[in-house]
Every structure is written in C-alpha cells, then in structure tokens.
Design a protein around this motif. Structure first.
Motif, short mmCIF file in Angstrom:
data_model
loop_
_atom_site.label_atom_id
_atom_site.label_comp_id
_atom_site.label_asym_id
_atom_site.label_seq_id
_atom_site.Cartn_x
_atom_site.Cartn_y
_atom_site.Cartn_z
N ASP A 143 0.74 -1.19 0.19
CA ASP A 143 0.10 -0.14 0.24
C ASP A 143 0.76 1.39 -0.28
O ASP A 143 0.01 2.13 -0.38
CB ASP A 143 -0.67 0.19 1.37
N PRO A 145 4.29 3.52 -0.97
CA PRO A 145 5.07 3.40 -1.76
C PRO A 145 6.55 2.65 -1.81
O PRO A 145 7.14 2.94 -0.55
CB PRO A 145 5.71 4.76 -2.77
N ARG A 171 5.20 2.44 -6.83
CA ARG A 171 3.90 2.53 -5.77
C ARG A 171 2.47 1.92 -7.08
O ARG A 171 2.93 1.15 -8.51
CB ARG A 171 3.36 4.19 -5.74
N ARG A 172 2.04 1.13 -5.98
CA ARG A 172 0.65 0.67 -6.30
C ARG A 172 -0.42 1.66 -6.47
O ARG A 172 -0.70 2.24 -5.82
CB ARG A 172 0.01 -0.21 -5.76
N GLN A 173 -1.01 1.73 -7.75
CA GLN A 173 -2.07 2.98 -8.13
C GLN A 173 -3.54 2.05 -9.29
O GLN A 173 -3.35 1.24 -10.45
CB GLN A 173 -1.37 3.74 -9.85
N GLY A 174 -4.14 1.70 -8.61
CA GLY A 174 -5.32 0.86 -8.54
C GLY A 174 -5.27 -0.22 -8.57
O GLY A 174 -4.36 -1.74 -8.32
N GLU A 176 -2.42 -1.21 -10.90
CA GLU A 176 -1.28 -1.15 -11.88
C GLU A 176 -0.35 -0.31 -10.57
O GLU A 176 -0.67 0.19 -9.33
CB GLU A 176 -1.66 -0.04 -12.63
N TYR A 177 1.04 -0.96 -11.42
CA TYR A 177 2.15 -0.34 -10.74
C TYR A 177 2.77 -0.11 -10.85
O TYR A 177 3.07 0.33 -12.69
CB TYR A 177 2.65 -2.11 -10.42
N VAL A 178 3.18 2.01 -10.65
CA VAL A 178 3.96 2.45 -11.55
C VAL A 178 5.47 3.22 -11.08
O VAL A 178 5.25 3.05 -9.36
CB VAL A 178 2.89 4.17 -12.06
N THR A 180 7.69 6.03 -10.94
CA THR A 180 8.33 7.86 -11.04
C THR A 180 9.85 7.58 -10.94
O THR A 180 10.04 7.32 -9.99
CB THR A 180 7.21 8.68 -10.48
N GLN A 197 7.28 9.02 -16.06
CA GLN A 197 6.48 7.88 -14.95
C GLN A 197 5.88 6.59 -16.16
O GLN A 197 5.58 7.56 -17.40
CB GLN A 197 5.24 8.72 -14.05
#
Length: 218
Positions: A143, A145, A171-174, A176-178, A180, A197
């Motif tokens: 949860d 980053p 980090r997790r966004q919804g 997805e993992y992103v 940056t 990103q």
C-alpha cells in the motif's frame, strides 16, 4: 523454458557436497515438475486472463524432508522462482504473492509427494508486485510506495554512485504498478527507454544508474 532453467539451477544447487544425497529417493527437480503440473490443472479464467494457483503445499515423506533440511530455504526459493517462470511462459496471472511450503507427512513413503495448489488473494485483494534486486532478494510493493536511491532512508538503498539520493519510487495505483522518477540526475529507464512515469508490466527492467531491477507482478 522456466522449468528447464529451474532444472539447471537445481543441478548447481545439489552439486558437490549434496550430490550423494540424491542418488535415491525424491529428486528435487520432480517438485518443480509437479508444481508446474498443478498450475496447469488448477488454472482458471479470470477477468484479465488465466489465473493460476499461487500458494502451494508440498507434502513429502519425513525421510525426504530430512534429506532436504540442510538447504530447504534455498530449495523453496528455487521452487518459487520456477512457479513464477512457468507463469510467465504460459501467460498465467497471480492474484497474490507466490508461496511454497514443504511439509513432512508420515503417510508418505520415500520418493512420494502430494501437491496442493490454491488461489489466494494478496492483502486488500490486490495482486502482489515486487522488485527483484541484483542480489536475488525481493521487495514487495504494498500500500505504501517503495523509494529507491542512495539515501539510507530509502526503502531500497543502492550502492551506486550514478544513483541519486532519492532516485525513483514504485507505487500501486489501482490495479497498476507505476514507477516515477524523482528528479534524479541520471534519469530512470524502463526496458532501456528513459521515463518520467510509467506503468510496469511483469518482467519490465528498471534501470537506475548502472543498477537494473526487475519488476514482477507475482
């Protein structure tokens, strides 16, 4: 391909001092074969494709358990990696982290084994993403980053002079993992292309300085 790679690593693992141990009884490579077979048998269709078991209980005889005891942790790591590689080869997805557990069962004789696979969701119902570090260890992305850089306060500290103190974060966004870039001096690359990103896919390579991390959606 994943099972073949597993077999080659297992051969190296049991070389030398362990070689005599495996002249009879259960062979470690058979565990990998049975895990792959269990994934194929228990796979199911999900929203985003085929979902495979990610939690495995491998029951073996007490005598085989004793034979494996001197390097059981290394064996479990290799078995877990074999599961991940088979999933990549077959296009399977996981809904949680991969876990393999070896347990002795007095009902089993030497050389016998039983494998049970389950589909177990990760915390919060999310799939488990992780970063594979150069030393072979993994850092889970949950949860919060995961920060990467040379600073001691980063979650992943890299001893690389080409890496900034706070270089990047994942980090997790919804769903997805992103990754940056945090304004680093030398930039961040995904599969060789410089990014600011970008969402990550299973197997993507993230380069910071001279260090390469691999993202795993398992």
């Amino acid at each position: 391909m994943g099972l073949q790679q597993f077999e080659r690593r297992l051969e190296r693992l049991v070389e030398g001092a362990f070689a005599k141990t495996f002249r009879s009884g259960l062979q470690p490579v058979e565990l990998g074969r049975r895990l792959s077979r269990e994934m194929d048998l228990q796979r199911t269709v999900g929203v985003h494709g085929l979902i495979a078991p990610n939690h495995f209980t491998v029951a073996i005889s007490p005598s085989d358990s004793e034979r494996f005891s001197s390097f059981s942790e290394a064996l479990v790591r290799e078995l877990s990696e074999a599961v991940r590689e088979h999933a990549r080869d077959e296009g399977y997805h996981f809904v949680g982290p991969v876990q393999v557990q070896l347990v002795p069962d007095v009902a089993l004789g030497k050389g016998e084994l039983l494998v049970a696979g389950e589909i177990v969701g990760g915390p919060g119902g999310h799939a488990a993403g992780s970063l594979l570090l150069p030393d072979g260890s993994r850092v889970a992305v949950g949860d919060e980053p995961v920060t990467i850089g040379r600073h001691a306060d980063c979650d992943v500290v890299l001893e690389d002079s080409n890496v900034s103190r706070r270089h990047a974060e994942v980090r997790r966004q919804g769903e997805e993992y992103v990754v940056t870039d945090l304004g680093s001096t030398n930039g961040t690359k995904v599969n060789g292309a410089r990014i600011k990103q970008q969402p990550l896919a299973d197997g993507d390579e993230v380069t910071l300085g001279k260090t390469v991390l691999r993202f795993e959606a398992s």
